[in-house]
Each structure stands twice: as C-alpha cells, then as structure tokens.
Enzyme design. Structure first.
Site, PDB file in Angstrom:
ATOM      1  N   GLU A 127      36.798  34.193  35.647  1.00  0.00           N
ATOM      2  CA  GLU A 127      36.019  33.926  36.648  1.00  0.00           C
ATOM      3  C   GLU A 127      34.540  33.851  36.370  1.00  0.00           C
ATOM      4  OE1 GLU A 127      36.700  36.947  39.631  1.00  0.00           O
ATOM      5  OE2 GLU A 127      38.443  35.648  40.627  1.00  0.00           O
ATOM      6  N   GLU A 197      45.408  33.927  40.875  1.00  0.00           N
ATOM      7  CA  GLU A 197      45.247  35.382  41.857  1.00  0.00           C
ATOM      8  C   GLU A 197      45.414  35.041  43.101  1.00  0.00           C
ATOM      9  OE1 GLU A 197      42.029  37.992  40.612  1.00  0.00           O
ATOM     10  OE2 GLU A 197      42.352  37.405  38.665  1.00  0.00           O
TER      11      GLU A 197
HETATM   12  C1  GAL Z   1      39.151  38.771  40.526  1.00  0.00           C
HETATM   13  C2  GAL Z   1      39.422  39.290  39.328  1.00  0.00           C
HETATM   14  C3  GAL Z   1      40.430  40.361  38.999  1.00  0.00           C
HETATM   15  C4  GAL Z   1      40.344  41.566  40.032  1.00  0.00           C
HETATM   16  C5  GAL Z   1      40.440  40.779  41.371  1.00  0.00           C
HETATM   17  C6  GAL Z   1      40.233  41.853  42.633  1.00  0.00           C
HETATM   18  O1  GAL Z   1      37.689  38.694  40.796  1.00  0.00           O
HETATM   19  O2  GAL Z   1      39.623  38.160  38.458  1.00  0.00           O
HETATM   20  O3  GAL Z   1      40.532  40.863  37.669  1.00  0.00           O
HETATM   21  O4  GAL Z   1      39.143  42.221  39.708  1.00  0.00           O
HETATM   22  O5  GAL Z   1      39.165  40.029  41.636  1.00  0.00           O
HETATM   23  O6  GAL Z   1      41.153  43.015  42.542  1.00  0.00           O
END
Ligand code: GAL
Length: 768
Positions: A127, A197
C-alpha cells in the site's frame, strides 16, 4: 494450528492461502535469522501445498498488518543514515537483503509455481501508493527500484503491489478495501483484476469496541467483485488469530486479532460467515469457465439494479449476476424470459444459465453460532506464587547508559522490551517544599513514576498518542531519586514516516513544580537509562530458562504493581479451544509454559470513537466502514486470552504473569470455548439445517417463527405474521439430535400456500 486452519479454509472453498512475512520476527537482531517453530515459513507453505492449495507470498517486507512497527525490526531504525521506504541506499540494501533471503529460501524448497510449488503470486512493498505523496520524487524512484529489485529475483511468477496505481510493469497493482468499485481497474488493461485484501471485519484496539461485519455484506462485496470481472480476491483476514508476544502494533492494537474473520481467533467456524461464503465460492466456481471468458455485458434495469451477463460464445453457456445497491428497497424484479426475482436491498443474486437463482448474498441459509465459555472441568483452585520485580537498581538510578538528554524510547531499547527506565536525581531545598507536582510530557504510551524508591503515580495515553503526566509527588530535602518507567504498547505501523513516530519521554520536558509555582526543569539533567525489566532479562516468564527460583506463596499480594505471579494448572479436558480469564488483572504480559500469550489490559474499557456509538443491531445494508457495527462498549477491551492447545501439556502447565499496575490473580480461571446456541434463518423454498457439531446435541428450541421474524440470533422477535405450529414442528424435528433439517415451506408449518410477494422467513434459535 496450521493444518486445521488450512483445512478449514479449504473446506470453506478457498484455493489459495495468502500470508505476510514478518521481518522483525525472522531477523530480530541484524544478521541473526530465525525460521524455527512458528517462524518456519517453509513448513507453512508445504502444509498449504499438502492440503492441495496455492499460496500467495507477501514479503513486504513492510507489511502494516497492525503488527509492531509494521513488521520492521527496530534495529533498522538505528542504522546510520537510514530513511525508511524511500530512495535511500542504507534502507534499500537491507530490504533487498531480506527479500532475497526469503526468495532464495523459497526457491531452495521448490516453492514457486514453475518449480512445482504452491506459490503463484508474490508481493513487494504494501500500500505504498496510499502514503507515498509526502516522499516526493524519492518515493517515485523508490517504487521503481522496488519493482526492478523484485523482478530481478526471477521467481517465474507475477509480482504484485497493492494500492499502487503506478505499479511499474510488469508488476500488477491490486486493490485493498471493504469493497472494490466497478471503476477500479489495474493500471495495465491486460492485467487481471485482483483484490488482495477484502476486509472481513476490522481489528480491535485497547479502549476501542469490537467490530463486526455481517456475512451478507462480505458476500455482497465478493459477488459484486466477480460481477465486475474480478478474478482473484483474498480475505483479509480469513483467520486473524492472536497477536502473541509483543507482535501487536498500533499503538494500542489489542492481543486478539479476531477481526470477525470467517475462522475466529480460536480457529472455530464463525457462522454464518464461513458457511455463507463457502456457498458463494461453490456457486462462483461452478461458473468459472464462463466467468473467465470475460465477455461481459452490463445492463441497468433500474436505478441501482444491474444485470450482468457473462457469455461463453464457444459453448453458448451463460451466467448472470443481478445486483441491487439500494440500501433500503427490497425489489421484485421481472426479467421477462429470464424470470422473476425477489432481490433484497444491498444484495446480489447469482443466476445459473441467467435464469435460475442459485445464490443471493442477503439470503443467508447457513446457521449462526453463538459461542460460549465453559468453566474448566479440572483444577479450579490454584496455588499462586509470586515475586516482586527487582527494582533496586532502577530505583537508585543504576542504568546502563547515561546522558544529559531525554532519549527516544525505541531507539534506546532497539525494540528489546516495552519498558525503559528514565532515572535522574535532583537536589531539593526547603523553600521548594516537599509536596510538588511532577510534570512529564511524554509521547507515550504508559508512565509510572517513582520518587525515592516509592511508587507515586501512573498514567497512560487514552489512545496511544502523547500525553501530559501531571501528578503530585512527595520529595525530601536534599538528593531525591526520580525513576520513570515508560512502557510502549505496540509501535506505530501505518502512515507516511510512521517509523519516525516518537515514543517515550523524548525531549520531555520533565519538570517539578513546587511552592509558589517554583519550577525545576530536569530535562537536561544527567539521565541514566535501563532497558527492560530485570524479570525479563532474567527470564522469570519461563520456568525452564530462569535460574531465579525464588517464588513464594507467602502473603500473596493483591493490587500490587510490578509483580510476577505464577501458578500451575491442568489443561481442560477435550479439544475445545482454551482461554484464560484475566478480568481481575490490571495490565501486563502473560506466558504459558514459556510461550507468550500476549499483552493483557482488561482494565482498559471499550468506548466508541468520538461521535460514534456502539450498536445493538447491525444492519448489513449500506457501506461498511470501521465506524459501523461496533459492539462491546463499556466492557473490558479484552477479558479472554487464547492459549493454543499446542502450548499446553495434558498435566502440568505453568502460567506466569507480569502485572504492571496491580491485579488479583486469585480470580483467574481457565475456560473452553464452544458453540452455545445455533440459529437458523431461511427463506421459504430452502432447507434449513441446524447442527451443534460433533458430539453436541440440540437440547432446547428457544425461538421459532415462520412469517416475518425480526432481529438476529440472540435477539429474535416475532413479526406481524407467524405460523402457529412452528415451535412444535421444530421441537419434534430437532430435540435430542446432533443436527436436523427443515423444509422451509408454508405446508411444513400448517399453512396453505402463500400468496404474498415477499417470501416468508423462518427463524430458529436452539441451545446446544
Ligand atoms: C491495510 C494493510 C493491512 C492491514 C489492513 C487493516 O491497509 O495493508 O496490512 O493493516 O489495512 O487491517
């Protein structure tokens, strides 16, 4: 736990397991590597492969993940000339060394796809696109370098970067978030749309509520993603588990990382989420051949209603999605030759051959579990032993380094401990007075003050940021010893330059305010420093390692700060997950048989962030955010602490606690977690299955209504219509059984056929 979790993921319909790699755990000191036990990543990937699944390797090595310092080892911070995550040679050299090390290990173990291994994608950075602006041109050249460095590793599979709109080709940029929008596309039109994600819930912080995200909404997000031509989505988290040791970042990320994920913290199914998504996976895969042809047409049926047709021209087969993004309106949609559908608000229907509904994201047929805690069936009386944290050196100012400055905490400890003692002395004359105010500006997170060997006061930041400590202290004429213990509760893990967020009393000021507001600024006094607790250095937390055996049962102190406690216990019988109830404790760290089960802080009470509330019911409809569907306000942030069965022996186990604030260990007890109640909720025309799982039996039906029942499991209420026989039908079919299944139709419950447009629903709540 790995094989069981991986198998449950497979059974849930996943075909790949994604994991980060945590640099700080693998290289805790520069050049000293660990890949044993829980850190054995090769074994992890092999276990994934043995289960017949693919793997996605997210090296980072910056990983965010609510992990201490985002996964960076703190020693990195202390390398001369380093600047993190930018075009800086010192940083890049270390990042390249670690990345290469992981890639080489994976290659040697034949883990990459072309070698016959399970790994099909690898990620570099994490990110960066979200936070890169403040890094300016150096950020842009850094991301070019990341891509080049990664590609030069020749792993034979694609590299990805998440949230990186300018991902240098051939690196593929991927998406992270609660949803992907129709407009989101990778920067190369030839790249597949991938979602690294899909946040299944949200993490928890000390002092913050628990987040829940409805199964209907996660399913909606997934179905919309495939409707828009997505090809790979990953649940973050599918299993979040526990932040053991000091792995929780933040600051103030709790020890539980349950995340409301489909597999809960303990590895139990989180129903209905797990099962509802399993059904969705099955249905999407049933159409895989058609969906991957990518011949898609989208038709707007009416405002917010989209009918998407996937066509495989070679076979003439089709598959459709029908979505309704209205947050309130349930709809009855007429599609002419394609049929007639009841389409609830905020839902997507999957239509086989474009005319048969095989799934709707809002029609949950999977049962819901309500878990319960059960007192242990063995050993409920514990013999507690204790010893005091040896404080003599810290309280008399004996440290390992001395300087005329108030130092930054993590730079000083290099991450070796949460604790750092700041010690100085000050000469007080009669005119200053003996009753003064100690004023400390600290960047956090917790501070305990001692004067002349006596504990004076403690305070902490409410959210993990800086705070002003201001408490009365008693002084004497002449030399006074001042010892301040600063404790961190997880280092920052997110944001531009998060690595530079200061911790501890750095810079101060530290002042004493005496008679008539006379002020003594001690900031440039001579300060000596002591890193960590003596108990940590002497390994009090592990009976096998510690040479100091001086535990006593005499005059067991309650509410005593800086105290170590120990007891032995037998593991609860059976295989159900084990938790320890630490409600009566203050704040500290706990270990079982030398394994850390994490920081504890049950006295931290959960509150919704300012301007928000906890909810009684959570409406799945409408955009989910990290401020929606929060529960558990007013309760301890975390009362129960997971002890994996794999940490336990059948007979003799040792629990050791370090208590920082003061607590009462005699209230501590061990419990197991099981399914206490099951609920079913199903529309007319479907089959409702209830099951207590292996060995459980349905012992009572607490609620049953067929009509328009309201509410959710645990709080069902009858609606305006209700078929009179429902309860007795359910009792006859289910009582005393491990599982039962009910044909949900009017006739089952003694009604003549329904003529309403809105189908009737059955809601049941049973006790296991
Ligand atoms: C994203 C990140 C993850 C985790 C998630 C929130 O921004 O890539 O590692 O932090 O948010 O749980």
């Amino acid at each position: 736990m790995w094989p069981d979790l991986i198998n449950k993921a497979k059974e849930g319909g996943l075909d790949a397991i994604e994991t980060y790699i945590f640099w700080d755990f693998h290289e805790p000191n520069r050049g000293e590597f660990h890949f044993e036990g829980n850190l054995d990543i090769i074994r992890f990937f092999k276990t994934v492969q043995q289960a017949g699944l693919y793997a996605i390797l997210r090296i980072g090595p910056y990983v965010c993940a609510e992990w201490d310092y985002g996964g960076f080892p703190v020693w990195l911070h202390n390398l001369p000339g380093i600047a993190f995550r930018t075009d800086n040679q010192v940083y890049k050299d270390e990042m390249q060394k670690f990345t290469t090390k992981i890639v080489d290990m994976a290659k040697q173990a034949n883990l990459f796809g072309p070698q016959g291994g399970p790994i099909i994608l690898a990620q570099i950075e994490n990110e960066y696109g979200n936070i890169m602006k403040p890094y300016g041109d150096a950020g842009e050249s850094y991301i070019q370098w990341c891509a080049k460095m990664a590609l030069s590793q020749n792993i034979g599979i694609p590299w990805i970067m998440c949230q990186q709109d300018d991902a240098p080709q051939t690196v593929i940029n991927t998406h992270n978030g609660f949803y992907t929008s129709f407009d989101w596309k990778p920067n190369n039109p030839k790249s597949p749309r991938m979602w690294t994600e899909n946040w299944t819930g949200w993490f928890k912080g000390w002092g913050l509520p628990t987040h829940i995200r409805a199964a209907e909404d996660v399913a909606y997000a997934v179905a919309r993603f495939y409707q828009f031509g997505g090809v790979l989505q990953n649940y973050y988290m599918y299993h979040g588990g526990t932040n053991f040791g000091r792995s929780a970042g933040g600051p103030y990320i709790s020890t539980t990382y349950d995340y409301d994920a489909p597999l809960d913290e303990y590895g139990l199914l989180n129903q209905p989420k797990w099962g509802h998504l399993k059904q969705l996976h099955e249905q999407i895969k049933s159409a895989e051949k058609i969906l991957t042809k990518q011949s898609i047409t989208h038709k707007d049926i009416q405002n917010g209603v989209v009918f998407s047709t996937f066509m495989d021209n070679s076979t003439g087969k089709s598959f459709c999605f029908l979505s309704n993004n209205d947050t309130k309106q349930d709809l009855n949609i007429e599609l002419g030759k394609n049929g007639k559908y009841f389409l609830p608000a905020w839902s997507v229907s999957l239509l086989a051959d474009c005319n048969k509904e095989i799934y709707n994201t809002a029609k949950v047929t999977t049962q819901t579990y309500l878990k319960k805690k059960n007192p242990s069936n063995v050993d409920t009386q514990f013999n507690w032993l204790w010893k005091a944290e040896p404080l003599k050196d810290a309280l008399t100012g004996k440290g390992s380094l001395t300087t005329n400055k108030l130092l930054e905490q993590k730079a000083t400890t290099a991450g070796a401990s949460d604790y750092l003692w700041y010690m100085t002395s000050v000469n007080i004359d009669n005119s200053f007075g003996h009753n003064a105010i100690l004023h400390v500006n600290t960047t956090g997170h917790v501070l305990h003050a001692y004067v002349n060997k006596k504990r004076m006061a403690s305070d902490w930041s409410s959210g993990g940021g800086s705070f002003v400590f201001e408490k009365p202290v008693t002084l004497k004429t002449g030399i006074n010893h001042l010892s301040l213990l600063s404790a961190t509760v997880g280092l920052a893990n997110y944001g531009s330059f998060f690595d530079l967020v200061p911790t501890g009393i750095v810079g101060g000021p530290v002042k004493l305010i005496g008679n008539g507001n006379a002020t003594k600024d001690l900031s440039s006094n001579e300060w000596s420093y002591k890193i960590g607790l003596n108990g940590e250095n002497k390994q009090f937390y592990d009976d096998r390692l510690s040479r100091d055996k001086k535990w006593t049962s005499e005059e067991l102190p309650l509410k005593r700060a800086m105290t170590w406690y120990k007891t032995s216990f037998k593991a609860p019988l059976g295989n159900d997950p084990v938790v320890v109830d630490l409600l009566s404790m203050g704040k500290g760290h706990a270990w079982v048989n030398g394994h850390s089960i994490g920081r504890f802080w049950p006295t931290m009470i959960s509150k919704a962030p300012q301007g928000f509330d906890c909810t009684e019911t959570c409406d799945y409809r409408g955009e989910f955010t990290d401020k929606k569907c929060m529960i558990d306000c007013g309760l301890p942030s975390q009362r129960w602490y997971h002890i994996p069965r794999s940490f336990l022996n059948a007979e003799d186990n040792t629990l050791i606690l370090f208590e920082e604030m003061g607590g009462n260990p005699t209230q501590i007890n061990f419990q197991t977690v099981t399914v206490g109640k099951v609920c079913g909720n199903a529309y007319e025309g479907s089959i409702l299955e209830l099951s207590c799982g292996i060995g459980g039996k349905i012992s009572a039906i607490e609620f049953a209504s067929f009509g328009d029942p309201q509410g959710t499991c645990g709080s069902f209420k009858k609606g305006s219509s209700d078929a009179p026989n429902t309860l007795s039908v359910l009792q006859n079919a289910c009582l005393g059984k491990e599982s039962c299944s009910i044909n949900v139709s009017g006739t089952t419950f003694g009604l003549s056929s329904s003529n309403s447009n809105t189908p009737k629903k059955l809601a049941v709540q049973a006790v296991c």
